[in-house]
Design an enzyme around this catalytic site. Structure first.
Site, PDB file in Angstrom:
ATOM      1  N   GLU A  80      -3.946   7.560   7.198  1.00 22.22           N
ATOM      2  CA  GLU A  80      -4.795   8.341   6.295  1.00 22.22           C
ATOM      3  C   GLU A  80      -5.797   9.140   7.102  1.00 22.22           C
ATOM      4  O   GLU A  80      -6.204   8.721   8.183  1.00 22.22           O
ATOM      5  CB  GLU A  80      -5.600   7.397   5.371  1.00 22.22           C
ATOM      6  CG  GLU A  80      -4.786   6.808   4.246  1.00 22.22           C
ATOM      7  CD  GLU A  80      -5.607   5.853   3.382  1.00 22.22           C
ATOM      8  OE1 GLU A  80      -6.817   5.679   3.632  1.00 22.22           O
ATOM      9  OE2 GLU A  80      -5.012   5.279   2.462  1.00 22.22           O
ATOM     10  N   ARG A 111      -7.087  -7.477 -11.277  1.00 24.28           N
ATOM     11  CA  ARG A 111      -7.803  -8.660 -11.760  1.00 24.28           C
ATOM     12  C   ARG A 111      -9.206  -8.236 -12.216  1.00 24.28           C
ATOM     13  O   ARG A 111      -9.575  -7.078 -12.080  1.00 24.28           O
ATOM     14  CB  ARG A 111      -7.948  -9.657 -10.615  1.00 24.28           C
ATOM     15  CG  ARG A 111      -8.575  -8.992  -9.393  1.00 24.28           C
ATOM     16  CD  ARG A 111      -8.984  -9.965  -8.318  1.00 24.28           C
ATOM     17  NE  ARG A 111      -9.084  -9.339  -7.023  1.00 24.28           N
ATOM     18  CZ  ARG A 111     -10.096  -8.619  -6.573  1.00 24.28           C
ATOM     19  NH1 ARG A 111     -11.143  -8.407  -7.341  1.00 24.28           N
ATOM     20  NH2 ARG A 111     -10.085  -8.079  -5.369  1.00 24.28           N
ATOM     21  N   LYS A 129       0.812  -1.221   0.000  1.00 22.71           N
ATOM     22  CA  LYS A 129       0.000   0.000   0.000  1.00 22.71           C
ATOM     23  C   LYS A 129       0.846   1.272   0.000  1.00 22.71           C
ATOM     24  O   LYS A 129       0.524   2.220  -0.712  1.00 22.71           O
ATOM     25  CB  LYS A 129      -0.935   0.007   1.212  1.00 22.71           C
ATOM     26  CG  LYS A 129      -2.124  -0.939   1.104  1.00 22.71           C
ATOM     27  CD  LYS A 129      -3.065  -0.746   2.305  1.00 22.71           C
ATOM     28  CE  LYS A 129      -3.956  -1.940   2.557  1.00 22.71           C
ATOM     29  NZ  LYS A 129      -5.043  -2.106   1.590  1.00 22.71           N
ATOM     30  N   HIS A 152     -16.477  -4.659   5.110  1.00 23.39           N
ATOM     31  CA  HIS A 152     -15.673  -4.444   3.899  1.00 23.39           C
ATOM     32  C   HIS A 152     -15.974  -5.452   2.801  1.00 23.39           C
ATOM     33  O   HIS A 152     -15.219  -5.594   1.847  1.00 23.39           O
ATOM     34  CB  HIS A 152     -14.176  -4.456   4.221  1.00 23.39           C
ATOM     35  CG  HIS A 152     -13.813  -3.481   5.293  1.00 23.39           C
ATOM     36  ND1 HIS A 152     -14.181  -2.158   5.233  1.00 23.39           N
ATOM     37  CD2 HIS A 152     -13.153  -3.636   6.464  1.00 23.39           C
ATOM     38  CE1 HIS A 152     -13.754  -1.536   6.309  1.00 23.39           C
ATOM     39  NE2 HIS A 152     -13.134  -2.414   7.077  1.00 23.39           N
TER      40      HIS A 152
END
Ligand code: ADP
Length: 688
Positions: free
Chosen positions: A210, A306, A126, A245
């Protein structure tokens, strides 16, 4: 068109799909249409699974555990070599984002239907991905993703960003090593916790920070690149409705999108893909902030290298087959269309059907599908507008070895409203039995006013929990429908093979009253005086074979139930006819209509009451026929069971008997006269 130096494609005529379930079936469908031979792979648990049944050839990989089968790189490569498969499509999950797998295929000279290993690696971390995105001018959530991992420095960065902040493991995925920090005081404890989690899950303790957005939407852009330097975006999908999520409902295009914002996000996504030398289908995920003061700021979250589960909504609005695009790109062709040639038509939704129990915290469910079907015609649905991508069929087992997603229901409409209406009809037409699913939950979501109003953000389910999981309130029509199913069952049980040969006089002596108690299956223990239980009084409508008079909560209505094809029935209440699916699961009646699924438990709470009803003063003809003889005189005293009248119908004689001790007050027909079904034959006066 000249191939770039990096291009290394061998034409292939055989495609191996290194996956299972709906995505394996879906990929093979396109491959077959393109004239390719298809090879499936399977674990022992899937030896007879649908993807195996539909493939031209199939190769066993190993035992049920994914680690020993679908995730076994060597076994998959060997299967390709054994079957002469020149290319492998990885589907999603399993080996789809595994750089080592791609390298193994490169080494074996097998084409990977997907990006180069280097592009997968670039998005795997990330922090590193964020650095590259910043480089490519892709907007990032304000935050810190540097190499310096000193506690004091991280805390200072968090203070600078302003709370709440989100701590994320750089190596993370699947929500692991991720925590919201509300204030500076909580920071150190959260940091320690995330590091421990990340160490355990990924063997790495690097963190990034973040700004935590409180009402973001998850909007992702579908991108496509070929090996010739072309890249396009196929617009966006809104996947804000998630639980833990996990996406549940997706749609395209994203509601509230402007043409300018769409172009801005689309171009940023293509820049992101080009930055990492991307090839094939990819998805760039953004958080989109429409909360107060924000007019659609968007921030890069991650890129999935993907084909996504939810790619069909993009196919629906663009009219393109993304798997065909993938295969063409893998064959070395240029992208089928340029950006200017791509357009959006209408609106599409996808609902993910999971084998899980929403009432039990979404616990995965297993079992055998005793029925898995969707009656499009019966529900008046246009097959062009409804697509069911599934990896299962009636009779298939659902095991605990793999992802519990059974199928995806995808619909298309001219606009959002029409598409949503179609989604609801289609969800109602989906008939799944034998395994608990989230279908009713999907219906509650799709009919929820906030969803209909497109009030979307990633905490949608959390925010609307009170209404999405509220104790079920039933309506009169639902009680009536369930009561009818119960009453008709009782009526059938009272009838022996010949409708004439009944000893309790159930229909001959009708109408009489039957009382049924109905309740939520969760409240079966409660007795009739409880608020959770509703008592319905049913009494045969005079002169009919199917009609009832129901009294529910003081309201009386005329009701009948007519079986249609399959599980479909028509329930008519006071002349208002409604079509629905109804079936019995023991004493639970399951009814499904476009507004959702209703389950009601019923039990009879009286015995057949022959006694003292004025209702019992008539005897009606059960079918059309002729009166042969009257066996007693009007006024003559008779005992219960004594023959009163003989009828002939369908070349057989049938005898009407006295329903109780008493006398016939009057005969309505004489010998030789014809009677119609339901005609009152005689007035009977039971003894006081
Ligand atoms: P993972 O890779 O572990 O799935 P992601 O970075 O993709 O983690 O984030 C998962 C989800 O967390 C997103 O879909 C979004 O709902 C939420 N999320 C991520 N970053 C933020 C943020 N900065 N603010 C608010 N929510 C976020």
């Amino acid at each position: 068109m000249s191939h770039s130096p990096a291009t290394r494609t061998t034409p292939f005529d055989t495609l191996l799909v290194a996956n299972r379930g709906e995505i394996a079936c879906r990929v093979m469908r396109t491959a077959r249409r393109m004239g390719l031979r298809t090879v499936a792979v399977y674990s022992d648990a899937d030896a007879t699974a649908r993807h195996v049944r539909e493939a031209d050839e199939a190769v066993r990989l190993g035992p049920a555990a994914a680690r020993e089968s679908y995730l076994d790189v060597e076994a998959v490569v060997e299967a390709a070599q054994r079957t002469g498969a020149g290319a492998i499509h990885p589907g999603y999950g399993f080996l789809s984002e595994n750089g080592a797998f791609v390298e193994a295929l490169d080494a074996a000279g097998i084409t990977f239907v997907g990006p180069p290993a280097s592009a997968i690696a670039a998005m795997g971390d990330k922090s590193a991905a964020k650095a590259r995105m910043a480089n490519a001018g892709v907007p990032l959530v304000p935050g810190y993703h540097g190499d310096d991992q000193d506690d004091a420095l991280l805390k200072a960065e968090a203070d600078e960003i302003g709370y709440p902040v989100l701590l994320k493991a750089s190596a993370g995925g699947g929500g692991k090593g991720m925590r919201v920090v509300e204030s500076g005081e909580q920071f150190q404890a959260a940091l320690d916790g995330c590091r421990r989690e990340s160490q355990a899950a990924f063997g790495d303790t690097r963190m990034l920070i973040e700004k935590y957005l409180t009402q973001p939407r998850h909007v992702e852009v579908q991108v496509f690149c070929d090996r010739h330097g072309n890249g396009v975006y196929l617009f966006e999908r809104d996947c804000s409705v998630q639980r833990r999520h996990q996406k549940v409902l997706e749609e395209a295009p994203a509601p509230g999108m402007t043409a300018a914002l769409r172009r801005e996000m689309g171009e940023a996504a293509v820049r992101a893909a080009k930055e990492i030398g991307y090839v094939g289908a990819g998805t760039v995920e953004f958080l989109l902030d429409f909360s107060q003061g924000q007019d659609g700021s968007f921030y890069f979250m991650e890129m999935n290298t993907r084909l996504q589960v939810e790619h069909p909504v993009t196919e629906m609005i663009t009219g393109q087959d993304l798997v065909e695009w993938q295969l063409r790109v893998a064959m070395g062709e240029a992208l089928p269309l340029a950006q200017e040639a791509l357009t959006i038509t209408g609106h599409s939704f996808e609902a993910r059907l999971y084998a899980e129990d929403p009432e039990q915290d979404f616990l995965p469910a297993t079992g055998t599908l005793t029925r898995f079907a969707m009656d499009l015609a019966g529900a008046g649905l246009d097959p062009e507008r409804v697509r069911l991508d599934s990896g299962v069929a009636t009779g298939d087992a659902v095991s605990m070895h793999y992802d519990p997603m059974l199928a995806k229901l995808i619909v298309h409409g001219d606009d959002r409203e029409q598409a949503l209406a179609t989604l609801n009809r289609a969800l109602a037409a989906l008939d799944v039995q034998g395994v608990v699913t989230n279908r009713a939950f999907l219906q509650r979501l799709a009919t929820h006013p906030a969803f209909q109003g497109a009030e979307l953000d990633t905490r949608f389910i959390e925010k609307n929990e009170a209404t999405l999981f509220a104790p079920r309130q039933y309506r009169i029509k639902e009680y009536a429908g369930a009561a009818l199913v119960g009453l008709n069952q009782l009526a059938r049980e009272c009838e022996s093979d010949s409708p004439w040969d009944r000893h309790d006089g159930f229909r001959l002596n009708a109408p009489h009253t039957i009382r049924i108690a109905l309740c939520d299956p969760a409240h079966v223990q409660d007795d009739e005086s409880s608020d959770n239980v509703v008592v319905v009084e049913g009494r045969r409508e005079r002169g009919t074979d199917t009609g009832w008079q129901l009294t529910i909560r003081g309201e009386t209505l005329t009701a009948s139930l007519q079986p249609l094809e399959g599980d479909a029935v028509a329930v008519t209440l006071d002349g208002h006819r409604r079509r629905l699916q109804a079936r019995r699961d023991g004493n639970v009646v399951v009814m499904v209509d476009p507004s959702g699924e209703t389950r009601l438990f019923w039990r009879r709470i009286d015995a057949i009451d022959h006694g003292h009803h004025e209702a019992e003063s008539t005897l009606t003809a059960p079918m059309h026929g002729t009166v042969v003889a009257l066996l007693v005189e009007a006024g003559q005293k008779v005992e219960k069971g004594m023959p009163l009248m003989v009828m002939e119908a369908m070349k057989m004689e049938h005898t009407m008997t006295a329903p109780a001790d008493g006398h016939v007050a009057s005969f309505h027909f004489q010998a030789g006269e014809t009677v119609g079904q339901g005609d009152v034959l005689l007035e009977f006066a039971p003894e006081e």
